[in-house]
Each structure stands twice: as structure tokens, then as C-alpha cells.
Write a protein that holds these residues in place. Sequence first.
Motif, PDB file in Angstrom:
ATOM      1  N   GLU A  73      58.294  19.560  54.715  1.00  0.00           N
ATOM      2  CA  GLU A  73      58.034  18.253  54.080  1.00  0.00           C
ATOM      3  C   GLU A  73      56.690  17.592  54.799  1.00  0.00           C
ATOM      4  O   GLU A  73      56.327  16.551  54.413  1.00  0.00           O
ATOM      5  CB  GLU A  73      59.254  17.521  54.121  1.00  0.00           C
TER       6      GLU A  73
ATOM      7  N   MET B  80      49.609  13.099  57.341  1.00  0.00           N
ATOM      8  CA  MET B  80      50.595  12.113  57.082  1.00  0.00           C
ATOM      9  C   MET B  80      51.019  11.445  58.095  1.00  0.00           C
ATOM     10  O   MET B  80      50.872  11.804  59.297  1.00  0.00           O
ATOM     11  CB  MET B  80      52.042  13.057  56.777  1.00  0.00           C
TER      12      MET B  80
ATOM     13  N   ARG C 175      56.725   8.406  61.823  1.00  0.00           N
ATOM     14  CA  ARG C 175      57.552   7.473  62.696  1.00  0.00           C
ATOM     15  C   ARG C 175      58.473   8.034  63.757  1.00  0.00           C
ATOM     16  O   ARG C 175      59.187   8.995  63.222  1.00  0.00           O
ATOM     17  CB  ARG C 175      58.023   6.269  62.201  1.00  0.00           C
TER      18      ARG C 175
ATOM     19  N   GLU D 276      49.601   9.952  63.456  1.00  0.00           N
ATOM     20  CA  GLU D 276      49.260  10.756  62.081  1.00  0.00           C
ATOM     21  C   GLU D 276      49.456  12.329  62.596  1.00  0.00           C
ATOM     22  O   GLU D 276      48.990  12.474  63.753  1.00  0.00           O
ATOM     23  CB  GLU D 276      47.614  10.651  61.799  1.00  0.00           C
TER      24      GLU D 276
ATOM     25  N   ASP E 218      60.128  10.670  61.098  1.00  0.00           N
ATOM     26  CA  ASP E 218      60.559   9.774  59.779  1.00  0.00           C
ATOM     27  C   ASP E 218      59.303   9.765  58.934  1.00  0.00           C
ATOM     28  O   ASP E 218      58.334   9.418  59.762  1.00  0.00           O
ATOM     29  CB  ASP E 218      61.280   8.916  59.940  1.00  0.00           C
ATOM     30  N   PRO E 219      59.240  10.021  57.799  1.00  0.00           N
ATOM     31  CA  PRO E 219      57.941   9.459  57.123  1.00  0.00           C
ATOM     32  C   PRO E 219      57.725   8.135  57.168  1.00  0.00           C
ATOM     33  O   PRO E 219      58.696   7.367  57.055  1.00  0.00           O
ATOM     34  CB  PRO E 219      58.026  10.095  55.636  1.00  0.00           C
ATOM     35  N   VAL E 220      56.311   7.688  57.082  1.00  0.00           N
ATOM     36  CA  VAL E 220      55.942   6.295  56.942  1.00  0.00           C
ATOM     37  C   VAL E 220      55.519   6.092  55.550  1.00  0.00           C
ATOM     38  O   VAL E 220      54.308   6.808  55.261  1.00  0.00           O
ATOM     39  CB  VAL E 220      54.829   5.857  58.079  1.00  0.00           C
ATOM     40  N   PRO E 221      55.994   5.393  54.599  1.00  0.00           N
ATOM     41  CA  PRO E 221      55.501   5.317  53.348  1.00  0.00           C
ATOM     42  C   PRO E 221      54.110   4.376  53.446  1.00  0.00           C
ATOM     43  O   PRO E 221      53.764   3.582  54.188  1.00  0.00           O
ATOM     44  CB  PRO E 221      56.558   4.073  52.648  1.00  0.00           C
ATOM     45  N   ARG E 222      53.396   4.927  52.611  1.00  0.00           N
ATOM     46  CA  ARG E 222      51.788   4.582  52.455  1.00  0.00           C
ATOM     47  C   ARG E 222      51.980   3.339  51.371  1.00  0.00           C
ATOM     48  O   ARG E 222      52.544   3.420  50.251  1.00  0.00           O
ATOM     49  CB  ARG E 222      50.619   5.549  52.210  1.00  0.00           C
ATOM     50  N   PRO E 223      51.132   2.013  51.855  1.00  0.00           N
ATOM     51  CA  PRO E 223      51.205   0.868  50.769  1.00  0.00           C
ATOM     52  C   PRO E 223      50.486   1.256  49.615  1.00  0.00           C
ATOM     53  O   PRO E 223      49.760   2.213  49.410  1.00  0.00           O
ATOM     54  CB  PRO E 223      50.510  -0.009  51.647  1.00  0.00           C
TER      55      PRO E 223
END
Length: 63
Positions: A5, A10, A13, A28, A58-63
Motif C-alpha cells: 500500500e 507518499m 507518519r 516522505e 501510517d499514511p498521512v492524508p493529503r489535503p
Amino acid sequence: MRTSEITAGMLVRTNLADTELPEGSVGEVVTVHEDPGAGIDIRFGDGPLMNILDHGLDPVPRP
């Protein structure tokens, strides 16, 4: 998070405290190695690359 994933570029965190990084550090993804045991290379800020196993990210959502 599973290695499959995670992709280069990407933002992720850390979800585990480390001697060099506090929990929640954002970096990154630079390289995702084919072998899951080889970890993932991540750059935090302007620092050197660090290698972290996928279960510590964990993924960091992009705004």
C-alpha cells in the motif's frame, strides 16, 4: 500498513517511538524495497534516509 500500500512520494507518519524519531514524525517515502523485510527508505525533513519496517508507518492524508 502493508508494504504493497506504500508508494514512493507518499507521506507517512511513524506510529512507534524510535531512538532517533519521536512517534508521529512525518516523512516522505523514497524507496519501497521488494523484500518486505528490507523495510522502506524514508526522508524526514532535510535529514538522511532512514529505513523503517512498514508496520511502524501510517499514511498521512493529503489535503
